[in-house]
Design a protein around this motif. Structure first.
Motif, PDB file in Angstrom:
ATOM      1  N   GLY A 156       0.611  -1.294   0.020  1.00  0.00           N
ATOM      2  CA  GLY A 156      -0.035  -0.067   0.156  1.00  0.00           C
ATOM      3  C   GLY A 156       0.701   1.305  -0.030  1.00  0.00           C
ATOM      4  O   GLY A 156       0.280   2.444   0.255  1.00  0.00           O
ATOM      5  N   LEU A 157       2.186   1.046  -0.149  1.00  0.00           N
ATOM      6  CA  LEU A 157       3.007   2.256   0.185  1.00  0.00           C
ATOM      7  C   LEU A 157       2.865   2.902  -1.363  1.00  0.00           C
ATOM      8  O   LEU A 157       3.127   2.556  -2.416  1.00  0.00           O
ATOM      9  CB  LEU A 157       4.353   2.124   0.271  1.00  0.00           C
ATOM     10  CG  LEU A 157       4.369   1.317   1.490  1.00  0.00           C
ATOM     11  CD1 LEU A 157       5.966   1.085   1.879  1.00  0.00           C
ATOM     12  CD2 LEU A 157       4.228   2.191   2.633  1.00  0.00           C
ATOM     13  N   THR A 158       2.932   4.457  -1.318  1.00  0.00           N
ATOM     14  CA  THR A 158       3.040   5.294  -2.489  1.00  0.00           C
ATOM     15  C   THR A 158       3.959   6.290  -2.476  1.00  0.00           C
ATOM     16  O   THR A 158       4.425   6.908  -3.425  1.00  0.00           O
ATOM     17  CB  THR A 158       1.337   6.121  -2.823  1.00  0.00           C
ATOM     18  OG1 THR A 158       1.459   6.885  -1.475  1.00  0.00           O
ATOM     19  CG2 THR A 158       0.380   5.088  -2.992  1.00  0.00           C
ATOM     20  N   ASP A 159       4.346   6.778  -1.298  1.00  0.00           N
ATOM     21  CA  ASP A 159       5.350   7.734  -1.015  1.00  0.00           C
ATOM     22  C   ASP A 159       6.971   6.990  -1.275  1.00  0.00           C
ATOM     23  O   ASP A 159       7.509   6.944  -0.375  1.00  0.00           O
ATOM     24  CB  ASP A 159       5.328   8.445   0.140  1.00  0.00           C
ATOM     25  CG  ASP A 159       3.988   9.206   0.416  1.00  0.00           C
ATOM     26  OD1 ASP A 159       3.363   9.418  -0.733  1.00  0.00           O
ATOM     27  OD2 ASP A 159       3.532   9.351   1.515  1.00  0.00           O
ATOM     28  N   LEU A 160       7.206   6.837  -2.501  1.00  0.00           N
ATOM     29  CA  LEU A 160       8.385   6.141  -2.762  1.00  0.00           C
ATOM     30  C   LEU A 160       9.399   6.886  -3.897  1.00  0.00           C
ATOM     31  O   LEU A 160       8.828   7.501  -4.682  1.00  0.00           O
ATOM     32  CB  LEU A 160       8.158   4.400  -3.416  1.00  0.00           C
ATOM     33  CG  LEU A 160       7.212   3.700  -2.520  1.00  0.00           C
ATOM     34  CD1 LEU A 160       6.795   2.359  -3.139  1.00  0.00           C
ATOM     35  CD2 LEU A 160       8.035   3.417  -1.020  1.00  0.00           C
ATOM     36  N   LYS A 161      10.714   6.539  -3.470  1.00  0.00           N
ATOM     37  CA  LYS A 161      11.593   7.128  -4.512  1.00  0.00           C
ATOM     38  C   LYS A 161      12.624   5.950  -4.888  1.00  0.00           C
ATOM     39  O   LYS A 161      13.354   5.542  -4.076  1.00  0.00           O
ATOM     40  CB  LYS A 161      12.089   8.507  -4.294  1.00  0.00           C
ATOM     41  CG  LYS A 161      13.090   9.243  -5.363  1.00  0.00           C
ATOM     42  CD  LYS A 161      13.599  10.364  -4.743  1.00  0.00           C
ATOM     43  CE  LYS A 161      14.321  10.687  -3.526  1.00  0.00           C
ATOM     44  NZ  LYS A 161      15.363  11.694  -3.307  1.00  0.00           N
ATOM     45  N   LEU A 162      12.898   5.881  -6.230  1.00  0.00           N
ATOM     46  CA  LEU A 162      13.817   5.073  -6.568  1.00  0.00           C
ATOM     47  C   LEU A 162      15.259   5.803  -6.934  1.00  0.00           C
ATOM     48  O   LEU A 162      15.037   6.484  -7.873  1.00  0.00           O
ATOM     49  CB  LEU A 162      13.342   4.011  -7.633  1.00  0.00           C
ATOM     50  CG  LEU A 162      14.390   3.221  -8.300  1.00  0.00           C
ATOM     51  CD1 LEU A 162      14.978   2.245  -7.447  1.00  0.00           C
ATOM     52  CD2 LEU A 162      13.929   2.383  -9.703  1.00  0.00           C
ATOM     53  N   VAL A 163      16.254   5.500  -6.376  1.00  0.00           N
ATOM     54  CA  VAL A 163      17.641   6.232  -6.800  1.00  0.00           C
ATOM     55  C   VAL A 163      18.495   5.198  -7.527  1.00  0.00           C
ATOM     56  O   VAL A 163      18.573   4.129  -6.968  1.00  0.00           O
ATOM     57  CB  VAL A 163      18.005   6.950  -5.688  1.00  0.00           C
ATOM     58  CG1 VAL A 163      19.315   7.502  -6.063  1.00  0.00           C
ATOM     59  CG2 VAL A 163      17.039   7.718  -4.844  1.00  0.00           C
ATOM     60  N   LEU A 164      19.237   5.383  -8.484  1.00  0.00           N
ATOM     61  CA  LEU A 164      19.804   4.633  -9.315  1.00  0.00           C
ATOM     62  C   LEU A 164      21.331   5.185  -9.485  1.00  0.00           C
ATOM     63  O   LEU A 164      21.602   6.171  -9.406  1.00  0.00           O
ATOM     64  CB  LEU A 164      19.342   4.458 -10.816  1.00  0.00           C
ATOM     65  CG  LEU A 164      17.874   3.558 -10.857  1.00  0.00           C
ATOM     66  CD1 LEU A 164      17.898   3.748 -12.425  1.00  0.00           C
ATOM     67  CD2 LEU A 164      18.100   2.120 -10.589  1.00  0.00           C
ATOM     68  N   ASN A 165      22.181   4.323  -9.580  1.00  0.00           N
ATOM     69  CA  ASN A 165      23.451   4.759 -10.093  1.00  0.00           C
ATOM     70  C   ASN A 165      24.320   3.614 -10.809  1.00  0.00           C
ATOM     71  O   ASN A 165      23.963   2.506 -10.535  1.00  0.00           O
ATOM     72  CB  ASN A 165      24.288   5.317  -8.849  1.00  0.00           C
ATOM     73  CG  ASN A 165      25.713   6.172  -9.321  1.00  0.00           C
ATOM     74  OD1 ASN A 165      25.903   6.379 -10.427  1.00  0.00           O
ATOM     75  ND2 ASN A 165      26.497   5.880  -8.632  1.00  0.00           N
ATOM     76  N   SER A 166      25.415   3.903 -11.632  1.00  0.00           N
ATOM     77  CA  SER A 166      26.171   2.856 -12.247  1.00  0.00           C
ATOM     78  C   SER A 166      27.565   2.744 -11.288  1.00  0.00           C
ATOM     79  O   SER A 166      28.083   3.951 -11.441  1.00  0.00           O
ATOM     80  CB  SER A 166      26.205   2.906 -13.528  1.00  0.00           C
ATOM     81  OG  SER A 166      27.468   1.916 -14.065  1.00  0.00           O
TER      82      SER A 166
END
Length: 424
Positions: A156-166
């Motif tokens: 049920g979570l909506t306040d999410l942020k995906l952070v990426l790097n290589s």
């Protein structure tokens, strides 16, 4: 003497375990949909496994491991993370020989790190992790990230942020390492003792230092994306393209390095953006670890995985005001009056339970009024009353607690009639 729970640990009481069971059910359902199979590894492993795979320069190895010497004078460590044991099992059990590759595994279990207790962080904590070992396809990177995101969304979570790097391949990492050494060496005396010891072995860890995070030299340090070679840059672009195909939004952060040495190529974190969550926003972290299997004598088996804290998942759900399903109520409560009624009541209780009916009875020798109050507190749907008269007639009085109706039912018909009358 009054004993208390050890510092950094917690008792999860029955009022809370129901929430944990719901979260674990979500995890198992999503993992099954993605075709990841459960693996269970030992709570402790040889210390050298974590030193070799997690990295000698990491805080985990240097400061946080619970290590002990066993009776055979061997150094053992309570597992601080799940990837190293899974890769060890992958190599030891020759899972690289399984025809269907990559091998997709998940685990749920306690981990142990000696660190300062904070909201959602404990010295014994429970992690859910997933690992896909045996493929260098950038699509599997996106799949692993999607699995983690799916668990949070199902919760049920909506306040999410995906952070990426290589983090690039070995060639990129070496070029970047040399640049970092050259950048920090003239001013290394300004940094903490940990950073000084990491300068030559793993200067990338300096960028992740909590003590010196405000030092301007960190902000001006050589950026890893500038050192990606053509192959590494192309790989990262493919990972992002697959995420775009899945409509998973993300932010690229060149300073994301993660806290473990084994990562290369894709690294990621999932964070909570909920206002009520707290200062430490990371929920989940992971990345690619090509070369890990080879480090412990296995064949080439590139892998990628993640780990998420169940405690922090529950904390995020609370921050977003997500509710849990109510725990199933008691279906039948048996009230017995007198010694002659106790044994047939106890026998009926067992028959109901064998039929899968949630049932209970009094074990405190309460009077009928006290037993009925207990049935009310437990929200029992049905109360079965057995007294001396009922024993003599080989019947029981069955009361529906929602409407107050009741009837006498023959003992031989009790289980069948109760089962058919329950609201299921």
């Amino acid at each position: 003497m009054l004993f208390k729970v050890p510092r950094g640990t917690q008792d999860i009481l029955p009022s809370e375990t129901w929430k944990w069971q719901q979260v674990e059910s979500i995890i198992k359902h999503v993992s099954d949909a993605f075709r990841y199979k459960e693996i269970r590894t030992p709570i402790f492993e040889q210390t050298e496994l974590f030193q070799r795979l997690v990295g000698e320069t990491t805080d985990v190895v240097q400061k946080e491991m619970y290590t002990f010497t066993d009776k055979g004078n061997r150094s053992m460590t309570l597992r601080p993370e799940g990837t190293a044991p899974v890769v060890r099992s992958f190599v030891e059990n020759k899972m690289f020989g399984i025809p269907d590759q990559p091998v997709k595994l998940f685990y749920v279990g306690p981990m142990f790190r000696y660190e300062r207790q904070q909201a959602g962080r404990y010295r014994q904590f429970v992690q859910f992790g997933a690992e896909a070992i045996g493929s260098a396809d950038p699509a599997i990177d996106a799949e692993v990230i999607a699995l983690a995101m799916n668990v949070y969304q199902r919760a049920g979570l909506t306040d999410l942020k995906l952070v990426l790097n290589s983090l690039g391949d070995t060639e990129c990492r070496k070029a970047h390492k040399d640049a970092l050494i050259a950048h920090f060496t003239p001013h290394i005396d300004e940094f903490c003792s940990d950073c000084k010891s990491r300068l030559d072995m793993n200067p990338l860890r300096i960028l992740d230092c909590k003590v010196d995070s405000g030092n301007p030299l960190i902000a001006t340090a050589p950026s890893l994306p500038n050192y990606l070679n053509e192959d590494s840059a192309a790989y990262f672009e493919q990972v992002k393209s697959y995420l775009d195909d899945l409509n998973i939004s993300y932010v690229v952060d060149a300073n994301l390095v993660r806290g473990l040495d084994y990562y290369n190529h894709t690294a990621f974190e999932i964070m909570s953006t909920s206002k009520g969550f707290g200062a430490i926003t990371t929920l989940c972290g992971g990345g690619r670890y090509n070369g890990l299997a080879e480090d412990i004598g296995g064949p080439s088996a590139p892998g990628i995985g993640f780990a998420m804290s169940i405690e922090r998942l529950l904390l995020a759900m609370n921050a977003e005001g997500k509710s849990f399903d109510e725990e199933p109520n008691l279906e039948v409560y048996i009230v017995t009056l007198g010694d002659d009624a106790k044994r047939p009541g106890f026998k009926l209780l067992n028959e109901l339970r064998k039929s899968g009916i949630r049932s209970d009875m009094d074990y405190m020798d309460r009077k009928m009024k006290g037993q009925m109050k207990s049935a009310d507190r437990l929200n029992a749907e049905i109360v079965v009353v057995i007294g001396e008269d009922e024993v003599a007639e080989d019947v029981a009085m069955v009361r529906n607690m929602s409407d107050g109706t009741q009837e006498k039912i023959a003992t031989s018909e009790l289980v069948g009639k109760i089962t058919s009358s329950l609201k299921r």
